[in-house]
Motif scaffolding. Structure first.
Motif: not given
Length: 327
Positions: A17-28
């Motif tokens: 969950l943390v990995f996906v969250f950081i990935l989404m923020m990186a994409i943004l």
């Protein structure tokens, strides 16, 4: 039930969950860099915010949550609150936990409770004053066993991450929305003199960021809420295994369902903390006959389904008992 396997599974889910969250923020962040030509500033800032929010949310989450709902430590001079502490301590021993969680009370007439904490040693259980007033000992034991199961299964770690992630996504949305409104208002004031293409470009970029943040937030919420609903079913099953008495928890849920129809929502609960409670404190799931899409965004499974599973009876019987006059 293999509690060790559940703990390891929840730890893996937390990391994912943390990995996906950081990935989404990186994409943004990459989108911001592309629109404004500031690579890698946008990406670095949003990834940094995601890391800090996750660390703060998990390390300081329990106290932040307790303060946000106005919880206070129990009063040892109160017989009701002293009995609550005794129940927590007795079930802690029965659950095999090394330390009893701290016990808190929040002033609210609704019947509700939640558990929070990064690990067993730093965990806490909080109940509403309405729970102390309206539930008997057997029902209170069922609710506390449910919350202790969350602690034992490491659900509280997962839920702390969820609260941090939801909080961050809401902040990003608010920032984009308010920036969009402010710039739109300023550009309107200048329109009588000359067109400002620069502001128009910034407005378009902020609109794209707002849409993406909303999209990521919605996808994240659907996933997170699905995880939350599953954890509630498992905590119900763990509570029954702990107390050997499904009636205690099912009767407590029955009282919660009936009171939710009469009372306003829990006053200090928010979207970011709603999933922590044993029943939705925001009253978004009162109508148990809601359709697929309504339940998709629910943090809790329908109460009538939980009662039916606990008592091993058809859902229709419980549904008619709770909402018979509206069927």
């Amino acid at each position: 039930m293999d509690y060790l396997a559940l703990q390891k599974k929840n730890l893996r889910k937390t990391y994912l969950l943390v990995f996906v969250f950081i990935l989404m923020m990186a994409i943004l962040g990459l989108v911001i860099d592309f629109l404004f030509g500031v690579f890698p500033i946008g990406t670095a800032v949003l990834v940094f915010i995601a890391l800090i929010q996750t660390l703060v949310g998990t390390a300081s989450g329990p106290q932040l949550v307790l303060r946000s709902v106005g919880a206070r430590p129990i009063n040892e001079k109160s017989l009701e609150e002293k009995q609550l502490k005794n129940i927590v301590e007795e079930l802690t021993i029965a659950a095999g936990l090394e330390k009893a969680p701290a016990v808190y009370v929040m002033e609210d007439e609704n019947i509700n409770a939640f558990a929070t904490g990064f690990d067993v040693k730093n965990s806490a259980v909080c109940v509403t004053s309405g729970l102390l007033k309206h539930l008997n000992r057997e029902e209170t034991e069922g609710v506390i066993a449910h919350e202790l199961s969350h602690i034992k299964n490491r659900d509280t770690l997962l839920m702390s991450c969820i609260a941090a992630i939801l909080g961050t996504m809401v902040l990003v949305q608010l920032f984009a929305w308010r920036s969009l409104r402010i710039l739109a208002w300023r550009s309107t004031g200048r329109s009588s003199r000359k067109k400002d293409s620069g502001i128009a470009y910034v407005l378009l970029a902020l609109l794209v960021i707002l849409i993406l943040a909303t999209l990521f937030s919605s996808i994240g919420r659907v996933t997170i809420f699905a995880v939350s609903r599953t954890r509630e079913y498992l905590a119900d099953a763990s509570a029954v295994e702990l107390t050997r008495n499904p009636k205690g928890l099912s009767n407590a849920l029955r009282k919660i369902a009936k009171m939710q129809r009469k009372m306003p929502k829990v006053k200090n609960a928010t979207i970011a903390t709603a999933h922590l409670f044993i029943a939705d404190p925001l009253k978004r799931s009162i109508n148990e006959k809601e359709g697929f899409f309504a339940n998709l965004f629910s943090t809790h499974p329908p109460i009538h389904k939980r009662i039916a599973l606990l008592e091993n009876v058809p859902e229709e019987i419980v549904l008619k008992e709770l909402y018979g006059e509206e069927l």
